[in-house]
Motif scaffolding. Sequence first.
Motif, short mmCIF file in Angstrom:
data_model
loop_
_atom_site.label_atom_id
_atom_site.label_comp_id
_atom_site.label_asym_id
_atom_site.label_seq_id
_atom_site.Cartn_x
_atom_site.Cartn_y
_atom_site.Cartn_z
N ALA A 231 0.83 -1.20 0.00
CA ALA A 231 0.00 0.00 0.00
C ALA A 231 0.87 1.25 0.00
O ALA A 231 0.60 2.23 -0.73
CB ALA A 231 -0.93 -0.01 1.21
N PHE A 232 1.91 1.26 0.79
CA PHE A 232 2.84 2.39 0.85
C PHE A 232 3.52 2.61 -0.50
O PHE A 232 3.57 3.74 -1.01
CB PHE A 232 3.87 2.12 1.94
N ALA A 233 4.01 1.53 -1.10
CA ALA A 233 4.68 1.66 -2.39
C ALA A 233 3.72 2.15 -3.47
O ALA A 233 4.08 2.96 -4.33
CB ALA A 233 5.31 0.33 -2.80
N GLY A 234 2.47 1.67 -3.45
CA GLY A 234 1.49 2.14 -4.41
C GLY A 234 1.22 3.63 -4.26
O GLY A 234 1.11 4.36 -5.26
N ALA A 235 1.12 4.10 -3.02
CA ALA A 235 0.92 5.53 -2.80
C ALA A 235 2.12 6.33 -3.29
O ALA A 235 1.96 7.41 -3.89
CB ALA A 235 0.68 5.80 -1.31
N VAL A 236 3.33 5.82 -3.06
CA VAL A 236 4.54 6.50 -3.53
C VAL A 236 4.54 6.59 -5.05
O VAL A 236 4.89 7.62 -5.63
CB VAL A 236 5.80 5.78 -3.01
N VAL A 237 4.17 5.50 -5.72
CA VAL A 237 4.12 5.51 -7.18
C VAL A 237 3.19 6.61 -7.68
O VAL A 237 3.52 7.39 -8.58
CB VAL A 237 3.65 4.14 -7.71
N ALA A 238 1.99 6.69 -7.09
CA ALA A 238 1.01 7.68 -7.55
C ALA A 238 1.41 9.10 -7.19
O ALA A 238 1.17 10.03 -7.97
CB ALA A 238 -0.35 7.35 -6.94
N LEU A 239 2.03 9.28 -6.03
CA LEU A 239 2.28 10.63 -5.53
C LEU A 239 3.66 11.18 -5.86
O LEU A 239 3.85 12.40 -5.88
CB LEU A 239 2.09 10.65 -4.01
N LEU A 240 4.64 10.30 -6.12
CA LEU A 240 6.01 10.77 -6.33
C LEU A 240 6.61 10.35 -7.66
O LEU A 240 7.64 10.88 -8.06
CB LEU A 240 6.92 10.28 -5.20
N LEU A 241 6.00 9.38 -8.35
CA LEU A 241 6.54 8.96 -9.65
C LEU A 241 5.80 9.63 -10.81
O LEU A 241 6.39 9.95 -11.82
CB LEU A 241 6.45 7.44 -9.78
N GLY A 242 4.50 9.82 -10.65
CA GLY A 242 3.71 10.42 -11.72
C GLY A 242 3.98 11.90 -11.89
O GLY A 242 4.46 12.58 -10.98
N ALA A 243 3.64 12.41 -13.07
CA ALA A 243 3.90 13.82 -13.37
C ALA A 243 2.96 14.75 -12.62
O ALA A 243 3.32 15.87 -12.27
CB ALA A 243 3.78 14.05 -14.88
N ASP A 244 1.73 14.32 -12.36
CA ASP A 244 0.74 15.15 -11.66
C ASP A 244 0.22 14.34 -10.48
O ASP A 244 -0.74 13.59 -10.59
CB ASP A 244 -0.40 15.53 -12.60
N PRO A 245 0.86 14.45 -9.30
CA PRO A 245 0.57 13.52 -8.20
C PRO A 245 -0.83 13.62 -7.62
O PRO A 245 -1.31 12.65 -7.05
CB PRO A 245 1.62 13.91 -7.14
N LEU A 246 -1.48 14.76 -7.74
CA LEU A 246 -2.78 14.93 -7.10
C LEU A 246 -3.92 15.04 -8.10
O LEU A 246 -4.98 15.56 -7.79
CB LEU A 246 -2.74 16.17 -6.20
N ARG A 247 -3.70 14.50 -9.31
CA ARG A 247 -4.75 14.57 -10.32
C ARG A 247 -5.92 13.67 -9.95
O ARG A 247 -7.07 14.03 -10.08
CB ARG A 247 -4.20 14.18 -11.68
N ARG A 248 -5.64 12.44 -9.53
CA ARG A 248 -6.66 11.50 -9.05
C ARG A 248 -6.26 11.08 -7.64
O ARG A 248 -5.62 10.05 -7.45
CB ARG A 248 -6.74 10.29 -9.97
#
Length: 454
Positions: A231-248
Amino acid sequence: MGLTPILAVLALLTAGFPLAFAILRTPFLALLLAPLVAALSSTVAVVLMLVVGGPLPLWIALVLAAGAAGAWWLLRRPGEPVPYGGWPHVLLIALPLLPPCLLVFEPAFQWDAHSIWWLHAGYFANGSEYARAAIGSPAFVFSHTDYPPLASAPAAAVWSVVEPDFRTAQLVGATVTVSAIAMLAYLVRRTLDRVSARVAWPLAIAVGLASWSTASYGVTGGLADALWSAAFAGAVVALLLGADPLRRPLLPLLLLSVAALTKNEGLVAAAGVALLVTLRARADLRRAALVWLPVLAGGAWAVLARLLDAQSDITNGASQDADMVERFQLTIAALWDVVGPVLAGAAVVALLGTLFLRERRRAAGLAADGWLWAANGYYLAVLVGTYLSGPNDIEWWLITSVERVTLPVLLLSAVSLAGWVAAAFGDGHPAGSRPAIDEPREPALSGATPKAPG
């Protein structure tokens, strides 16, 4: 395996599906997320039971009713199905995860499963007075009564209405953990949005399968480490790897909440990620503040546990070893044996990628790799500090825990590697262009008006 464990899994799917569907807007992917949503809902029920009182089934019913109302409200708002949520994509995620899941048929013999997570589930299932007394009892200090309840709450919910048995608890815990792993794999694929499918899908699946790499028994054996780590790694992927972390934001916030409410180290790790996201999104602090909600949830549990007189063997004692240098050397040696080669290899790849692939990485829509390494370094520092300052005999402590607690380090290293492999070989496509196997890219927030579901 009897009928009760199967019915318990079906109950998880049923309980979590409405909110999962409202978040994702696709029924197929919602089935993979539903167990995790059900676990989070049962955690809320446990907390309300401890605060207000009463039997757990009553609070489960109230929370599920509130969840159904929340799903109805979300579905009335404009929105579209998330990308990669169709049944072919769900099969691409789920089928590769099935073979290692066969470990669920092994006997549930892990000490921590019985002495911590299922013991907690037992006293939660017996109602508020029993649970409060157990949490505050000195006789239960060995079971880490200060640990957050998410890993135990789904089993407690099931045990509160059926005869308790360990096979049911094992299958419930495995289903919730695999749900988190599936979301990790999904978010890797979603983040590699501009990368060709033939590269992005294998990378996403490989990151998900890495959850079995350091302690394969942990996923299906009734332990909580793989659950919070994925769960932590998934959140990191969405929030720190993507170009727009808070889009979804809903899915990554849910995953970060799962991490913070599963283990104490999950809360500490979530706080680090929240700080990094705040720094990254400092131009829009109002939206960045959302990532602190999971940290507040985990902190609220920590306060409640102390009010109920829960004790921690980590914070209530200090290291008795006179030679801190030797303790440090043993810790570093043990960490190297488990994750050292992978960590070093990922660091070399990251260095080479930074030198030669930055433009290709940017074209793939990925953020700077430094954010991932900051999160990884932060967790490693916390881990080493805990081993140095904790009261336990260091050799025994390392032997019994290091394989499990280093899983977040390995998963974040795998995510870093996936990002650079995608940049090097992914044949990045510009926004709005992708091979036919994948769904059309979701519209940007500006210049497109999403339609409300029919």
